[in-house]
Design a protein around this motif. Structure first.
Motif, mmCIF file in Angstrom:
data_model
loop_
_atom_site.group_PDB
_atom_site.id
_atom_site.type_symbol
_atom_site.label_atom_id
_atom_site.label_comp_id
_atom_site.label_asym_id
_atom_site.label_seq_id
_atom_site.Cartn_x
_atom_site.Cartn_y
_atom_site.Cartn_z
ATOM 1 N N TYR A 687 45.498 -60.255 87.684
ATOM 2 C CA TYR A 687 46.302 -59.979 86.490
ATOM 3 C C TYR A 687 46.739 -58.520 86.505
ATOM 4 O O TYR A 687 45.909 -57.612 86.573
ATOM 5 N N SER A 692 51.747 -57.587 82.714
ATOM 6 C CA SER A 692 51.124 -58.870 82.346
ATOM 7 C C SER A 692 51.597 -60.028 83.219
ATOM 8 O O SER A 692 51.739 -61.157 82.770
ATOM 9 N N ASP A 712 44.200 -69.606 81.832
ATOM 10 C CA ASP A 712 43.729 -69.969 80.504
ATOM 11 C C ASP A 712 43.163 -68.737 79.810
ATOM 12 O O ASP A 712 42.645 -67.821 80.451
ATOM 13 N N ALA A 713 43.264 -68.734 78.484
ATOM 14 C CA ALA A 713 42.630 -67.704 77.671
ATOM 15 C C ALA A 713 41.588 -68.366 76.774
ATOM 16 O O ALA A 713 41.707 -69.551 76.417
ATOM 17 N N THR A 721 42.952 -71.648 75.270
ATOM 18 C CA THR A 721 44.404 -71.767 75.139
ATOM 19 C C THR A 721 44.997 -71.734 76.544
ATOM 20 O O THR A 721 44.818 -70.754 77.279
ATOM 21 N N LEU A 723 47.635 -71.084 79.204
ATOM 22 C CA LEU A 723 48.776 -70.159 79.290
ATOM 23 C C LEU A 723 49.761 -70.545 80.372
ATOM 24 O O LEU A 723 50.848 -69.964 80.443
ATOM 25 N N ILE A 741 52.733 -63.579 81.430
ATOM 26 C CA ILE A 741 51.979 -64.081 80.273
ATOM 27 C C ILE A 741 51.878 -63.003 79.188
ATOM 28 O O ILE A 741 50.971 -63.043 78.347
ATOM 29 N N SER A 744 51.960 -64.037 75.239
ATOM 30 C CA SER A 744 50.834 -64.901 74.901
ATOM 31 C C SER A 744 49.530 -64.122 74.867
ATOM 32 O O SER A 744 48.717 -64.255 73.952
ATOM 33 N N VAL A 745 49.315 -63.279 75.871
ATOM 34 C CA VAL A 745 48.073 -62.517 75.960
ATOM 35 C C VAL A 745 47.981 -61.524 74.814
ATOM 36 O O VAL A 745 46.935 -61.372 74.169
ATOM 37 N N LEU A 748 47.082 -63.348 71.543
ATOM 38 C CA LEU A 748 45.717 -63.870 71.505
ATOM 39 C C LEU A 748 44.674 -62.765 71.381
ATOM 40 O O LEU A 748 43.629 -62.948 70.748
ATOM 41 N N LEU A 756 40.271 -63.886 79.734
ATOM 42 C CA LEU A 756 41.369 -64.414 80.533
ATOM 43 C C LEU A 756 40.793 -64.988 81.823
ATOM 44 O O LEU A 756 40.134 -64.284 82.589
#
Length: 884
Positions: A687, A692, A712-713, A721, A723, A741, A744-745, A748, A756
Motif C-alpha cells: 500500500y 493510496s 479489505d478494510a 469492508t 475495497l 483506494i 474509501s480508506v 473508513l 487494511l
C-alpha cells in the motif's frame, strides 16, 4: 576433455593415497597467559617446555585479553549496564597493562623423512613475537591485525613430542583516546587495525582494543610440498535462469605450491569437481614457491548459485591435491564452490551501478554489518544464525563496514549457504581517516588523510586477505573504505595490481558512497538519513540511487532490554517539549547504550504516552515494524526507475546497543526484522501511503499471472469492508500500481483508524502474499487501537520434527482483530526465551474467523524435553501453551 565415464573409471582405479596431508588441527584450548608486567623472562626461556607456568591464568584463544579476563572473572561483563566504565582503558593504563604472554603446550611427534609441520596464526592484534621450544620463529616483529602468519616449524619440534608455543602480543600503537568521537580521537586508524574499538555512536570503547590472538591457531602437516592459496574462478556466460538445463560454465583453478626442502620435487597438481578430474605435471625447485594454473574445465549443465530470493544456492566441493611423483598426497585443500558470475553495469536511468548475477539484474536489498561480536568471540553457529536472519529478512546483500575487519571465512561460508552477496570494505572510515574537519580528532584533516602510518603493511595485508576469501561465491564487491578513499598509493595498489592479479572478477568501489556507485545529484555525503522518517518520505522523496546507508531505529522489546539494563534503570524515556522542539529525559544506562530518541517520540506518542518501560518497548515495536516495512517497500516501489538498490544502516549490533538493529546482541529479533521480512518478499503486494494505490512488486525473473488481488478494510470492532479485487499479472523485476483506494480508506479511518488487509491469491484461493497495515485517524492518532477490545485466540502448538515447532493461532469470527502478537519459544521451566529461534513470521495479526500458522526452528538441548510457547499481543493477554 576426458569423457565423464573415463574420469569415473580413473577415480575408481586411482591408488589409495596417504591421509597424512589431511592432518590439520586447531590449538584452541589449554592456553595459559600472564601480563608482561608479571614475568621477567624472555621468549626463549618461556617457550621451553621445562619452564614452569605456575601462576599463569587460563587463556581464551582465539580471543583477546578482555575475553580472557572475563572468563577468569577478573572484570564484569562489559556488555551489561555501566560495567564497561569499571574496566580500565588502555589509553589511561598504558600499553603494558594489556600486553600479555600466551603459552600453549601441545603434542606433536617429530616429523619423519620429508614430512613438514606448519604453524598458522590467522589473526593477531596487533604485533607479536612467536617462540617455539626456545626458538624465535619470526626474525622481525610481526605487525598488523589483518596479516596471516605461517611458519615451517619442522626443525624446531621436540624429539620427545612435548612442545611449547609462546607468543607475546602487544596492543596497537597508538591506541587512541576514547574521547566520545567516532573512533575516539582518530589515532587508532594510524594502525592497520579495526577502528570501532575506540568508540563510535553505536558502541562504547573496547578497553583493551581487542589485543590478543584473536583468530584461529592451526597446526598443519604435509609432505614435501605445501599447497596454499587456491584460487577458483567460475565463468557463466550469457543470461541464465535458475530452472531448466544450463549451458556450460567455465571453471578456472590455480594454486601456490611451496617446496621448503633442499631438493626439487616432481609431482601432479590435480583437482576433482563433480566427477571431473583435471591435472598437470609440475616440478617445484628447492626452496621456492610457484603459482600453477590448471587448464580450464568446461562443466556441462552446471547447477548455479543465485542470490537469496532469485534461485537456489547450489554448492560444489572441489578437492585440490598435490601428488608427489603422481601418487602420494603431499597436501590437499578442499574448496566450496558456488558457480556463478557477477557483473556490473551503469544504469543510465537511475544513474547508478546495477548488479547482475548470471546475466540477470538483481535489485539490491541489503544490510550493513559491523562485526559479529565486538570482543571478537566468533563461532560458526553465531555466524550461521546471524546470516540466516538476513536471509529470513528477504535481503540479498550484506555490506561489511570498513571500520571493522575483513570478515572470516566462516562468515562467508554462511553467506554462500544462505545466498547473501557481500560488499567487503577495506579498513578506512571517513570519520577517522579525514573526510571531515572534526574537533574531536587529535590531528588535522590533512594528516588523517595519510593514515595509516605504514602504507606497505596495509597493501600487504589487503593482498593476504584477498587470497583468504576470494573463492567464496557470495563475495561480490570490494570497497576501498567507508565514506572515503584510501591514500593514493594504497588505492592505486588495490585497483591496479592487487585485485586484478589476485582476484580479477569483482567490482571495486573506491569508497562506499562514491559517484561511480551512485551518482548523488542531490548533494550531501551520499548516505542516510539515520533517523525515523514519515512513511511517505520513503515513497515520495527521491534519494541516492544506490544508497549505501539508510537507516532508522531498533530498540528491543522488554525481554531484550532486561538482558543488559539493571532493574533500577528500567525506566522509560520521558518525552517533553513540543512536536516542533521535542526533548526527553533518558536514564543514564540507556544513554550509555546509545539510545537515541530523535524521532521515536513523534512516532510512539500517537499510540499513547508510554505508561512504563514495558509499554514503551511494546509501542516501539509497532514503530520498528512500520519503519522498516515502509523503507523497503518505498525503495522497491521505484526499483529500476529511481533505484538499483539500498543498504540499511544497520541490521545488527555487536554490542548491547539500542540503535540500528533487527535483532539484539543475544540474537533475539525485534519487530524490525519482521516488518522488513514482510516488505521485502520477492513477490509482494503493498500500500502506497502517498497516493493510496495498491501496488505489487516482482523481484523474480518470471512473469507472474493468474493472481487475484484482494483488498479489505476492518474497523476496530472487526467489521469487514471489501475495497476491491482485481486479477493481476506482472512482468519480471518491476513494480506496478493497480488499485486506487484513497477515498474509501480515508473515510473508513477518519475517526478511529482502520486495519487494511492486502492479499495476493492464486486461482485456487491460496495465499501467495499477505500484508496487514494499521492506519491512524485523520489526525494521525491511533485512538482506535487504544480502545481495541480484548480477545482470546485459540493457540495450538505441536512438534512436527526435531527442533521444529508449528503453532496455529485461531481467532473466532465473533472477535475483533487479534492484533500484533509476539510469539516466543521459551524454556518450559524458567519461561525464558530460547535463543536463537527462527520464526517463519512474528508480530502477527489474525483477522476474525481466520487462523495463522507459524513455524519455529531451534537447536534442541541435550535432553529431549520440549519447550513451551507463549503469545502476547496488543489486545491479547499473555498465554503459555505446552507443545504436543
Amino acid at each position: 576433455m576426458m569423457p565423464k565415464v573415463l574420469v569415473l573409471l580413473f577415480l575408481i582405479l586411482s591408488p589409495v593415497y596417504s591421509l597424512f596431508a589431511l592432518d590439520k588441527y586447531e590449538l584452541n584450548s589449554g592456553w595459559k597467559c600472564i601480563p608482561i608486567t608479571k614475568v621477567d623472562k624472555n621468549g626463549q626461556a618461556i617457550s621451553q617446555p621445562t619452564y614452569s607456568l605456575s601462576g599463569w591464568a587460563p587463556a581464551v584463544v582465539p580471543g583477546t585479553v578482555l575475553t580472557t579476563q572475563l572468563e577468569n572473572k577478573q572484570i564484569p561483563d562489559p556488555f551489561y549496564g555501566m560495567n564497561n566504565k569499571k574496566i580500565p582503558d588502555i589509553y589511561h593504563t598504558g600499553s603494558d597493562y594489556y600486553t600479555y604472554w600466551f603459552a600453549k603446550d601441545f603434542k606433536e611427534t617429530l616429523p619423519q623423512e620429508d614430512e613438514q609441520v606448519w604453524l598458522h596464526l590467522r589473526g593477531v592484534n596487533y604485533s607479536c613475537e612467536v617462540f617455539l621450544n626456545g626458538q624465535k620463529l619470526n626474525k622481525e616483529t610481526h605487525y598488523g591485525m589483518f596479516l596471516r602468519q605461517t611458519y615451517n616449524i619442522t626443525p624446531y619440534l621436540a624429539k620427545d613430542g612435548d612442545n611449547r608455543l609462546a607468543v607475546i602480543v602487544y596492543p596497537p600503537d597508538p591506541v587512541g583516546n576514547p574521547n566520545g568521537g567516532q573512533a575516539g580521537d582518530g589515532t587508532i586508524a594510524k594502525n592497520v587495525s579495526h577502528q570501532y574499538v575506540a568508540g563510535w555512536d553505536w558502541i562504547q570503547p573496547i578497553r583493551d582494543r581487542n589485543t590478543g590472538i584473536w583468530d584461529k591457531v592451526i597446526i598443519e602437516k604435509t609432505k614435501q610440498v605445501n599447497l596454499k592459496n587456491p584460487h577458483v574462478v567460475t565463468l557463466v556466460p550469457g543470461v541464465r535462469k535458475p530452472e531448466g538445463p544450463q549451458q556450460p560454465a567455465i571453471i578456472k583453478v590455480s594454486a601456490e605450491l611451496e617446496n621448503p626442502t633442499s631438493k626439487k620435487v616432481n609431482g601432479v597438481l590435480r583437482y576433482t569437481l563433480d566427477g571431473h578430474a583435471v591435472s598437470q605435471k609440475v616440478s617445484i625447485p628447492a626452496h621456492s614457491t610457484q603459482q600453477i594454473s590448471l587448464k580450464n574445465l568446461t562443466l556441462q549443465n552446471p547447477k548455479l548459485w543465485w542470490p537469496n530470493g532469485y534461485g537456489p544456492q547450489h554448492l560444489y566441493q572441489l578437492k585440490l591435491q598435490f601428488l608427489v611423483n603422481g601418487n602420494a598426497v603431499s597436501d590437499e585443500e578442499n574448496v566450496q564452490v558456488g558457480i556463478r558470475e557477477i557483473q556490473t553495469e551503469w544504469n543510465e536511468r537511475t544513474q547508478s551501478k546495477q548488479v547482475n548475477v548470471n546475466g540477470q539484474k538483481i535489485f539490491i536489498k541489503g544490510g550493513n554489518w559491523i562485526i559479529s561480536d565486538a570482543m571478537l568471540r566468533f563461532t560458526d553457529a553465531r555466524y550461521d544464525a546471524e546470516v540466516r536472519f538476513h536471509r529470513d529478512m528477504n535481503l540479498n546483500l550484506i555490506r561489511v563496514w570498513g571500520g571493522a575487519l575483513v570478515e572470516r571465512p566462516e562468515f562467508y561460508q554462511a553467506c554462500d549457504k544462505y545466498g547473501l552477496l557481500v560488499i567487503q570494505d577495506f579498513w578506512m572510515s571517513g570519520d577517522a581517516n579525514g573526510r571531515w574537519v572534526d574537533p574531536m580528532k587529535l590531528e588535522d584533516q590533512w594528516t588523517r588523510r595519510k593514515y595509516p602510518d605504514d602504507h606497505q603493511l596495509f597493501i600487504k595485508s589487503a593482498a593476504d586477505q584477498v587470497k583468504m576469501i576470494r573463492n567464496y561465491a557470495s563475495l561480490a564487491m570490494w570497497c576501498g573504505g567507508n565514506e572515503i578513499t584510501p591514500p593514493k598509493d594504497i588505492i592505486t595498489a588495490l585497483q591496479d595490481s592487487i585485485l586484478p592479479e589476485l582476484d580479477g572478477t569483482r567490482w571495486f568501489i573506491p569508497y562506499s558512497n562514491a559517484d561511480s556507485m551512485s551518482y548523488n545529484t542531490i548533494g550531501g555525503n551520499g548516505d542516510g538519513p539515520y533517523t525515523i522518517q514519515p512513511f511517505s518520505k520513503f515513497w515520495s522523496f527521491k534519494t541516492y540511487p544506490f544508497n549505501s546507508e539508510v537507516g532508522s531505529v531498533g530498540v528491543g522489546d522488554y525481554e531484550s532490554l532486561e538482558r543488559f539494563i539493571p532493574e533500577e534503570n528500567m525506566v522509560a524515556p520521558q518525552y517533553m517539549g513540543s512536536e516542533s522542539n521535542p526533548s526527553e529525559k533518558v536514564d543514564s544506562v540507556w544513554t550509555y547504550h546509545t539510545y537515541t530518541g530523535v524521532g521515536y517520540e513523534q512516532h510512539i506518542l500517537p499510540y499513547g504516552a508510554p505508561t512504563d518501560v514495558k509499554d514503551f518497548a511494546t509501542k516501539a515495536q509497532l514503530v520498528n515494524y512500520n519503519q522498516y516495512r515502509a523503507l523497503i517497500e518505498g525503495f522497491s516501489s521505484h526499483m529500476w526507475d529511481w533505484y538499483t538498490g539500498t543498504i540499511i544502516w544497520k541490521t545488527q549490533n555487536p554490542w548491547t546497543a539500542m540503535r540500528g538493529q533487527m535483532y539484539d546482541y543475544y540474537l533475539d529479533p525485534n519487530a524490525s526484522l519482521y516488518g522488513l521480512r514482510t516488505g521485502s518478499k520477492p513477490l509482494h503486494i503493498m500500500y502506497n501511503p502517498v497516493d493510496s494505490m495498491v501496488m505489487m512488486t516482482n523481484n523474480t525473473f518470471d512473469v507472474k499471472r493468474d493472481m487475484m488481488m484482494v483488498v479489505d478494510a476492518y474497523d476496530m470492532s472487526g467489521k469487514k469492508t471489501a475495497l476491491g479485487q482485481v486479477i493481476v499479472e506482472i512482468n519480471p523485476s518491476m513494480s506496478k500500481k493497480y488499485l486506487p483506494i484513497n477515498a474509501s480508506v480515508q473515510e473508513l479511518a477518519k475517526d478511529k483508524g482502520a486495519f487494511l488487509s492486502l492479499r495476493l491469491l492464486d486461482l485456487n484461493k491460496q495465499v501467495i502474499d499477505d500484508n496487514f497495515y494499521w492506519l491512524p485517524n485523520a489526525q494521525g492518532e491511533y485512538n482506535g487501537l487504544k480502545e481495541l477490545a480484548k480477545v482470546s485466540p485459540k493457540v495450538e502448538a505441536q512438534q512436527v520434527a526435531k527442533g521444529k515447532i508449528e503453532v496455529t493461532v485461531t481467532n473466532p469470527a465473533t472477535n475483533t482483530v487479534a492484533f500484533f502478537n509476539r510469539l516466543s519459544l521459551v524454556n518450559s521451566q524458567t519461561q525464558e526465551r530460547l535463543l536463537p529461534v527462527f520464526y517463519s513470521d512474528n508480530y502477527v495479526s489474525v483477522l476474525p474467523g481466520e487462523h495463522k500458522t507459524i513455524t519455529m526452528e531451534y537447536t534442541p538441548g541435550s535432553d529431549d524435553s520440549l519447550p513451551a510457547v507463549t503469545i502476547e499481543g496488543w489486545n491479547v493477554e499473555k498465554q503459555t501453551m505446552t507443545i504436543k
